[in-house]
Motif scaffolding. Structure first.
Motif, PDB file in Angstrom:
ATOM      1  N   ASP A 261     -14.128   1.771  -7.008  1.00  0.00           N
ATOM      2  CA  ASP A 261     -13.562   2.878  -7.773  1.00  0.00           C
ATOM      3  C   ASP A 261     -14.396   4.105  -7.409  1.00  0.00           C
ATOM      4  N   THR A 262     -13.776   5.062  -6.753  1.00  0.00           N
ATOM      5  CA  THR A 262     -14.509   6.249  -6.315  1.00  0.00           C
ATOM      6  C   THR A 262     -15.170   6.950  -7.496  1.00  0.00           C
ATOM      7  N   ALA A 263     -14.518   6.958  -8.642  1.00  0.00           N
ATOM      8  CA  ALA A 263     -15.093   7.626  -9.812  1.00  0.00           C
ATOM      9  C   ALA A 263     -16.380   6.934 -10.260  1.00  0.00           C
ATOM     10  N   LEU A 264     -16.427   5.597 -10.227  1.00  0.00           N
ATOM     11  CA  LEU A 264     -17.646   4.873 -10.587  1.00  0.00           C
ATOM     12  C   LEU A 264     -18.759   5.162  -9.588  1.00  0.00           C
ATOM     13  N   SER A 265     -18.420   5.154  -8.303  1.00  0.00           N
ATOM     14  CA  SER A 265     -19.419   5.449  -7.269  1.00  0.00           C
ATOM     15  C   SER A 265     -19.971   6.855  -7.442  1.00  0.00           C
ATOM     16  N   ARG A 266     -19.088   7.791  -7.700  1.00  0.00           N
ATOM     17  CA  ARG A 266     -19.495   9.187  -7.897  1.00  0.00           C
ATOM     18  C   ARG A 266     -20.378   9.319  -9.135  1.00  0.00           C
ATOM     19  N   GLU A 267     -20.017   8.639 -10.208  1.00  0.00           N
ATOM     20  CA  GLU A 267     -20.798   8.696 -11.444  1.00  0.00           C
ATOM     21  C   GLU A 267     -22.199   8.124 -11.214  1.00  0.00           C
ATOM     22  N   ALA A 268     -22.281   6.979 -10.544  1.00  0.00           N
ATOM     23  CA  ALA A 268     -23.583   6.355 -10.285  1.00  0.00           C
ATOM     24  C   ALA A 268     -24.442   7.225  -9.371  1.00  0.00           C
TER      25      ALA A 268
ATOM     26  N   THR B 167     -24.561   5.669 -19.172  1.00  0.00           N
ATOM     27  CA  THR B 167     -23.402   6.546 -19.337  1.00  0.00           C
ATOM     28  C   THR B 167     -22.385   5.768 -20.162  1.00  0.00           C
ATOM     29  N   ALA B 168     -21.244   6.358 -20.425  1.00  0.00           N
ATOM     30  CA  ALA B 168     -20.214   5.668 -21.198  1.00  0.00           C
ATOM     31  C   ALA B 168     -19.731   4.408 -20.489  1.00  0.00           C
ATOM     32  N   ARG B 169     -19.757   4.421 -19.148  1.00  0.00           N
ATOM     33  CA  ARG B 169     -19.222   3.281 -18.390  1.00  0.00           C
ATOM     34  C   ARG B 169     -20.269   2.473 -17.639  1.00  0.00           C
ATOM     35  N   LEU B 170     -21.432   3.065 -17.370  1.00  0.00           N
ATOM     36  CA  LEU B 170     -22.398   2.419 -16.485  1.00  0.00           C
ATOM     37  C   LEU B 170     -23.799   2.351 -17.073  1.00  0.00           C
ATOM     38  N   GLN B 171     -24.552   1.366 -16.623  1.00  0.00           N
ATOM     39  CA  GLN B 171     -25.980   1.237 -16.908  1.00  0.00           C
ATOM     40  C   GLN B 171     -26.686   1.188 -15.561  1.00  0.00           C
TER      41      GLN B 171
ATOM     42  N   PHE C 270     -23.506  -6.746 -12.683  1.00  0.00           N
ATOM     43  CA  PHE C 270     -23.959  -6.027 -11.497  1.00  0.00           C
ATOM     44  C   PHE C 270     -22.759  -5.667 -10.632  1.00  0.00           C
ATOM     45  N   ILE C 271     -22.641  -4.377 -10.294  1.00  0.00           N
ATOM     46  CA  ILE C 271     -21.546  -3.959  -9.410  1.00  0.00           C
ATOM     47  C   ILE C 271     -22.047  -3.232  -8.168  1.00  0.00           C
ATOM     48  N   GLY C 272     -23.362  -2.922  -8.110  1.00  0.00           N
ATOM     49  CA  GLY C 272     -23.833  -2.247  -6.911  1.00  0.00           C
ATOM     50  C   GLY C 272     -25.190  -1.601  -7.052  1.00  0.00           C
ATOM     51  N   LEU C 273     -25.459  -0.719  -6.107  1.00  0.00           N
ATOM     52  CA  LEU C 273     -26.718   0.028  -6.030  1.00  0.00           C
ATOM     53  C   LEU C 273     -26.426   1.506  -5.855  1.00  0.00           C
TER      54      LEU C 273
ATOM     55  N   GLY D  75     -41.945   7.048  -8.375  1.00  0.00           N
ATOM     56  CA  GLY D  75     -41.259   7.171  -9.658  1.00  0.00           C
ATOM     57  C   GLY D  75     -39.766   7.410  -9.538  1.00  0.00           C
ATOM     58  N   VAL D  76     -39.210   7.245  -8.350  1.00  0.00           N
ATOM     59  CA  VAL D  76     -37.772   7.331  -8.090  1.00  0.00           C
ATOM     60  C   VAL D  76     -37.427   6.201  -7.135  1.00  0.00           C
ATOM     61  N   GLY D  77     -36.135   5.918  -6.983  1.00  0.00           N
ATOM     62  CA  GLY D  77     -35.749   4.858  -6.055  1.00  0.00           C
ATOM     63  C   GLY D  77     -34.319   4.406  -6.271  1.00  0.00           C
ATOM     64  N   MET D  78     -34.070   3.150  -5.918  1.00  0.00           N
ATOM     65  CA  MET D  78     -32.737   2.567  -6.030  1.00  0.00           C
ATOM     66  C   MET D  78     -32.545   1.949  -7.420  1.00  0.00           C
ATOM     67  N   PHE D  79     -31.350   2.157  -7.955  1.00  0.00           N
ATOM     68  CA  PHE D  79     -30.963   1.583  -9.237  1.00  0.00           C
ATOM     69  C   PHE D  79     -29.979   0.435  -9.017  1.00  0.00           C
ATOM     70  N   ALA D  80     -30.095  -0.598  -9.846  1.00  0.00           N
ATOM     71  CA  ALA D  80     -29.042  -1.607  -9.963  1.00  0.00           C
ATOM     72  C   ALA D  80     -28.004  -0.998 -10.902  1.00  0.00           C
ATOM     73  N   VAL D  81     -26.755  -1.005 -10.482  1.00  0.00           N
ATOM     74  CA  VAL D  81     -25.672  -0.411 -11.261  1.00  0.00           C
ATOM     75  C   VAL D  81     -24.886  -1.541 -11.926  1.00  0.00           C
TER      76      VAL D  81
END
Length: 176
Positions: A103-110, A9-13, A75-78, A63-69
């Motif tokens: 940041d609630t917006a980052l958590s919501r985006e992830a 995304t614009a802010r996250l990988q 690294f900021i989370g999962l 083919g789905v699971g947890m992402f490193a954010v």
């Protein structure tokens, strides 16, 4: 993991977790100050390693699971899904963000991106348990596109809400 499972995304990988993320994940899961909803809660290194093995097997099997954010390469989370231990035929959406990146917006985006990826990958119903007084959790899961089920989960205390999301156009059965 390959690029096909990565989300930018614009802010996250978001990349599927890998053994290369283990030290970051151990640190994340050992912190009581983490903002998020991981099924296992705060845990030690051995439990973090067991969780990592489960995460890797889920990616391989489903083919789905947890992402490193990551934000700006750090690294900021999962965020991601795991098969639910309480609801058959469902996956549970989870997230955890380090205190410095709170940041609630980052958590919501992830979580929103992880939820969309799970549905696109064939997961029909995704759930999350949230305490009624957990405003951040409710904002994150609601903002990610989940809604509160009318029925309360039988196995949970009265202050627990069950959020869920159904795959668009999917025919998965479940609570509404």
């Amino acid at each position: 993991m390959g690029c096909r499972n990565s989300i930018q995304t614009a802010r996250l990988q978001l990349d599927p977790v890998s053994w290369a993320d283990l030290e970051d994940v151990v640190q994340l899961k050992a912190s009581a100050g983490v903002t998020g909803r991981l099924a296992g809660g705060v845990c030690n290194r051995v439990l973090s390693e067991q969780d990592m093995m489960t995460d890797l097997m889920t990616w391989g099997r489903e083919g789905v699971g947890m992402f490193a954010v990551r934000q700006q390469g750090r690294f900021i989370g999962l965020a991601g899904v795991q098969p639910s231990s309480t609801e058959p035929e469902c996956h549970e959406l989870q997230f955890a963000i380090l205190p410095h990146a709170r940041d609630t917006a980052l958590s919501r985006e992830a979580t929103s991106m992880a939820l969309a990826f799970a549905h696109a990958g064939g997961v029909g119903r995704v759930i999350s348990y949230v305490r009624e007084n957990d405003i951040v959790g409710r904002q994150v899961f609601g903002g990610a596109g989940m809604s509160v089920c009318d029925a309360r989960p039988v196995s949970c205390s009265a202050d627990i809400l069950l959020y869920h999301s159904m795959r668009p156009g999917g025919g998965a059965a479940g609570m509404h």
